[in-house]
Design an enzyme around this catalytic site. Structure first.
Site, PDB file in Angstrom:
ATOM      1  CG  HIS A   1      -0.429   0.160   2.470  1.00  0.00           C
ATOM      2  ND1 HIS A   1       0.187   1.216   3.176  1.00  0.00           N
ATOM      3  CD2 HIS A   1       0.079  -0.826   3.204  1.00  0.00           C
ATOM      4  CE1 HIS A   1       0.788   0.794   4.200  1.00  0.00           C
ATOM      5  NE2 HIS A   1       0.405  -0.326   4.332  1.00  0.00           N
TER       6      HIS A   1
ATOM      7  CD  GLU B   1       1.858  -5.740   8.019  1.00  0.00           C
ATOM      8  OE1 GLU B   1       2.102  -6.782   7.941  1.00  0.00           O
ATOM      9  OE2 GLU B   1       2.632  -4.696   7.547  1.00  0.00           O
TER      10      GLU B   1
END
Length: 217
Positions: free
Chosen positions: A12, A85
């Protein structure tokens, strides 16, 4: 000839957490303004790439990095919580300075210097998170043999995943494999049984908009 899945992994763009030196894990903060610019720059750079399906972690910083790629191709994004994550437990949504103040610099430096063997307080281990991510990517790849897929995800799980497919021992990850840059792309190939690495953390296309990396100390 066996069919292969081409896997394009995108980290990201810069998140609000990255910009404020806050450890996010599963905390769902968005991209920073700069992160949106990076995400669009990567999508523009890869616009000629034939992509059949787009997958993303279900956290908004990953989804909003994937959106420009989906808009260019007019295809939907499939979100998946197993692409998240690492869960950082007691460190969720804490600034680095506050972590050091509460747990001590030595504990924080252990996360940096012993990345591959680290377990977050009340959270996930790097190894477990990497295996979670690897298994999900392999499953997605098997559903798309012969196609090209894009997966938008996060720094630590991409780093851990890359260690697995590159054969880097967990004890050696910190010394031999850096975190991927924000909005960088990596490419690997799956034959349905194994995933083989090709190129990692490509970010030259971001020079004009600004490359940002994980700031450890």
């Amino acid at each position: 000839m066996n069919k292969q899945t081409k896997i394009i992994l995108i980290r990201h763009g810069q998140s609000i957490g990255n910009a404020t030196r806050t450890i996010l894990g599963h905390t769902d903060l968005d991209l920073s303004e700069h992160g949106y610019i990076q995400a669009q720059a990567t999508a523009n750079y890869l616009k000629e790439e034939k992509i059949d399906k787009i997958y993303s972690s279900d956290l908004k910083r990953a989804i909003n990095t994937a959106i420009p790629h989906a808009e260019i191709r007019n295809i939907n994004i499939v979100t998946n919580k197993n692409l998240r994550e690492l869960y950082v437990g007691a460190w969720e949504n804490m600034k680095v300075d506050d972590i050091i103040l509460k747990w001590g610099r030595e504990a924080y430096e252990k996360w940096i210097d012993s990345f591959g063997t680290f377990t977050f307080p009340n959270g996930e281990s790097v190894c477990d998170g990497g295996q979670r991510f690897y298994k999900e990517v392999l499953s997605i790849s098997n559903e798309n043999l012969g196609k090209t897929i894009l997966i938008s995800a996060h720094a630590a799980v991409i780093r851990s995943f890359w260690a697995i497919i590159s054969g880097v021992e967990w004890s050696q990850v910190a010394n031999n494999l850096p975190f991927p840059s924000n909005a960088s792309y990596s490419i690997a190939y799956s034959n349905g049984k194994t995933i083989n690495p090709d190129i990692y953390s490509c970010d030259d296309h971001l020079i004009d908009v600004g490359i940002t990396k994980v700031k450890l100390i």
